[in-house]
Design a protein around this motif. Structure first.
Motif, mmCIF file in Angstrom:
data_model
loop_
_atom_site.group_PDB
_atom_site.id
_atom_site.type_symbol
_atom_site.label_atom_id
_atom_site.label_comp_id
_atom_site.label_asym_id
_atom_site.label_seq_id
_atom_site.Cartn_x
_atom_site.Cartn_y
_atom_site.Cartn_z
ATOM 1 N N ASN A 98 0.832 -1.220 0.000
ATOM 2 C CA ASN A 98 0.000 0.000 0.000
ATOM 3 C C ASN A 98 0.861 1.262 0.000
ATOM 4 O O ASN A 98 0.551 2.236 -0.684
ATOM 5 C CB ASN A 98 -0.916 0.023 1.241
ATOM 6 C CG ASN A 98 -2.029 -0.994 1.127
ATOM 7 O OD1 ASN A 98 -2.418 -1.396 0.020
ATOM 8 N ND2 ASN A 98 -2.550 -1.442 2.260
ATOM 9 N N ARG A 99 1.963 1.207 0.767
ATOM 10 C CA ARG A 99 2.833 2.394 0.805
ATOM 11 C C ARG A 99 3.515 2.614 -0.541
ATOM 12 O O ARG A 99 3.603 3.743 -1.028
ATOM 13 C CB ARG A 99 3.874 2.250 1.931
ATOM 14 C CG ARG A 99 3.300 2.554 3.304
ATOM 15 C CD ARG A 99 4.360 2.525 4.386
ATOM 16 N NE ARG A 99 4.657 1.176 4.842
ATOM 17 C CZ ARG A 99 5.872 0.653 4.915
ATOM 18 N NH1 ARG A 99 6.919 1.355 4.563
ATOM 19 N NH2 ARG A 99 6.043 -0.583 5.345
ATOM 20 N N VAL A 100 3.982 1.529 -1.150
ATOM 21 C CA VAL A 100 4.634 1.661 -2.461
ATOM 22 C C VAL A 100 3.629 2.237 -3.467
ATOM 23 O O VAL A 100 3.945 3.152 -4.240
ATOM 24 C CB VAL A 100 5.162 0.293 -2.965
ATOM 25 C CG1 VAL A 100 5.749 0.431 -4.371
ATOM 26 C CG2 VAL A 100 6.199 -0.271 -2.005
ATOM 27 N N ARG A 101 2.411 1.716 -3.425
ATOM 28 C CA ARG A 101 1.388 2.188 -4.379
ATOM 29 C C ARG A 101 1.091 3.673 -4.160
ATOM 30 O O ARG A 101 0.960 4.434 -5.121
ATOM 31 C CB ARG A 101 0.119 1.349 -4.214
ATOM 32 C CG ARG A 101 -0.913 1.613 -5.303
ATOM 33 C CD ARG A 101 -2.112 0.722 -5.136
ATOM 34 N NE ARG A 101 -2.628 0.801 -3.765
ATOM 35 C CZ ARG A 101 -3.604 0.045 -3.281
ATOM 36 N NH1 ARG A 101 -4.169 -0.858 -4.048
ATOM 37 N NH2 ARG A 101 -4.006 0.167 -2.040
ATOM 38 N N ASP A 102 0.998 4.091 -2.901
ATOM 39 C CA ASP A 102 0.791 5.530 -2.618
ATOM 40 C C ASP A 102 1.869 6.361 -3.297
ATOM 41 O O ASP A 102 1.586 7.339 -3.988
ATOM 42 C CB ASP A 102 0.902 5.800 -1.102
ATOM 43 C CG ASP A 102 -0.354 5.407 -0.335
ATOM 44 O OD1 ASP A 102 -1.379 5.148 -0.976
ATOM 45 O OD2 ASP A 102 -0.270 5.350 0.918
ATOM 46 N N ILE A 103 3.113 5.954 -3.079
ATOM 47 C CA ILE A 103 4.247 6.751 -3.583
ATOM 48 C C ILE A 103 4.200 6.822 -5.104
ATOM 49 O O ILE A 103 4.398 7.894 -5.705
ATOM 50 C CB ILE A 103 5.586 6.134 -3.101
ATOM 51 C CG1 ILE A 103 5.678 6.224 -1.581
ATOM 52 C CG2 ILE A 103 6.775 6.830 -3.756
ATOM 53 C CD1 ILE A 103 6.734 5.319 -0.951
ATOM 54 N N LEU A 104 3.920 5.690 -5.731
ATOM 55 C CA LEU A 104 3.865 5.679 -7.196
ATOM 56 C C LEU A 104 2.731 6.576 -7.698
ATOM 57 O O LEU A 104 2.859 7.262 -8.703
ATOM 58 C CB LEU A 104 3.696 4.246 -7.712
ATOM 59 C CG LEU A 104 4.886 3.314 -7.439
ATOM 60 C CD1 LEU A 104 4.590 1.895 -7.916
ATOM 61 C CD2 LEU A 104 6.162 3.828 -8.104
ATOM 62 N N ASN A 105 1.632 6.588 -6.974
ATOM 63 C CA ASN A 105 0.506 7.442 -7.390
ATOM 64 C C ASN A 105 0.783 8.930 -7.143
ATOM 65 O O ASN A 105 0.203 9.783 -7.801
ATOM 66 C CB ASN A 105 -0.792 7.009 -6.708
ATOM 67 C CG ASN A 105 -1.393 5.804 -7.417
ATOM 68 O OD1 ASN A 105 -1.844 5.902 -8.563
ATOM 69 N ND2 ASN A 105 -1.369 4.647 -6.775
#
Ligand code: SF4
Length: 359
Positions: A274-281
């Motif tokens: 979830n954290r990786v996805r946040d950063i990518l978004n």
């Protein structure tokens, strides 16, 4: 009579000169001693020009203890009458282990008598940066971090960094653990603009302190490196997102914002996902950081109860295969992949399958 003092950096990789030893050199020269610096990596330059009275050996990560012991053994053998002092991060965190190196003295923490001295850059004439601590310690107390143990609570050391910047250096590198928590930060920002040198906040900056005025100051500097933030747990989401937005608003490029993302610790693989996805978004670069125990003598040996060899290897594999320099830049295909994945396994496993490698 002037003593000959040897300052030794063991044969491990380090991007920076050993700043503690350079300060010790200034300290000893002020007492009338002579100093000599040895980079132990250079095998043909290990022998000093003169017999030393004292030998200071520094250390870095705990898992690089072996080259430290090698350096101690070498000088113990060459100069049995010299007094050998072993200091630095490893010696401070694991003094009992460090004692087994057979150094005469283990020094823990910071040598405060040298704290306010200009490092002796004459010993590293090819080095082109002034390394500055405008503060020590940290106002936070992250339990995975060595700083609270090594340096204690936050202390704003100086209002001005001018005495610590050498004219001939083209850049200034901050080794502060939390530069923005220094109460004199605005004054120092002003100095940095006047210096007109390249600036590197090497240890990263604390997202919570990136206010709009701070973001503007950062954008007005000649940055020599990426801006490094940390998003180590879900609870930091709001602050990191806000910091990223503020940095983008003042014109910092997305590719120049790196967000370090801890894994193999107290959050599950799905929470890490979830954290990786946040950063990518958010459009910026995610840099996964594997948790290491503070007291490990073998790198990459710790596996969190929430993780496994398999899940750790999926992350490391993705970094090698679809990452760039170990990081995940927010390119469209990757953002879509993470947005379409149902969770960690799907997001990371797909890359293992695609490359034809087994898990
Ligand atoms: S904010 Fe950074 S330097 Fe401070 S304790 Fe946490 S990890 Fe360490």
């Amino acid at each position: 009579m002037a003593n000959h003092i040897l300052l030794v950096e063991p044969a491990y990789y380090s991007k920076f000169p050993p700043i503690g030893l350079l300060k010790l050199s200034t300290y000893h020269k002020s007492k009338g001693d002579r100093t000599e610096y040895i980079d132990f990596k250079n095998q043909d330059q290990r022998k000093p020009k003169k017999t030393p009275k004292k030998i200071y050996i520094t250390s870095l990560f705990t898992w690089t203890w072996k080259p430290v012991w090698d350096a101690v053994a070498y000088y113990k053998n060459e100069f049995p009458k010299a007094e050998i002092w072993l200091g630095g991060v490893y010696a401070s965190l694991m003094p009992e282990h460090a004692k087994m190196s057979r150094a005469d003295h283990i020094f823990k923490g910071i040598f405060t008598d040298a704290e306010n001295l200009m490092p002796d850059y004459d010993l590293v004439p090819d080095w082109d940066g002034s390394i500055v601590f405008s503060s020590r310690g940290c106002c936070n107390n992250c339990d995975f971090c060595a700083v609270p143990r090594l340096e204690g609570k936050m202390s704003s050391l100086r209002k001005s960094i001018k005495p610590f910047v050498l004219d001939r250096h083209s850049k200034i590198i901050f080794f502060d653990n939390n530069f923005l928590a220094n109460k004199y930060r605005m004054n120092i920002f002003k100095e940095l603009i006047d210096f007109d040198k390249k600036i590197d906040f090497n240890q990263g900056i604390d997202a919570r302190f990136i206010t709009e005025p701070v973001a503007k100051k950062i954008a007005s500097l000649k940055l020599d490196s990426t801006i490094r933030l940390a998003y180590d747990s879900h609870g930091q989401q709001k602050f990191v997102k806000q910091a990223v937005e503020r940095l983008l608003d003042v014109g910092i490029k997305k590719r120049d914002i790196f967000v370090y993302t801890l894994f193999n610790y107290t959050e599950t693989p799905d929470e890490f996902f979830n954290r990786v996805r946040d950063i990518l978004n958010w459009g910026v670069v995610c840099y996964p950081m594997r948790y290491e125990s503070l007291f490990t003598i073998g790198k990459n040996s710790y596996i969190s109860p929430l993780w496994s060899n398999h899940t750790i290897e999926l992350v490391q594999h993705a970094r090698r295969v679809i990452g760039y320099g170990g990081a995940f830049p927010a390119y469209e295909g990757l953002v879509n992949k993470f947005n379409n994945a149902s969770g960690f396994e799907e997001a990371f496993e797909l890359y293992a399958e695609k490359s034809g490698e087994s898990k």
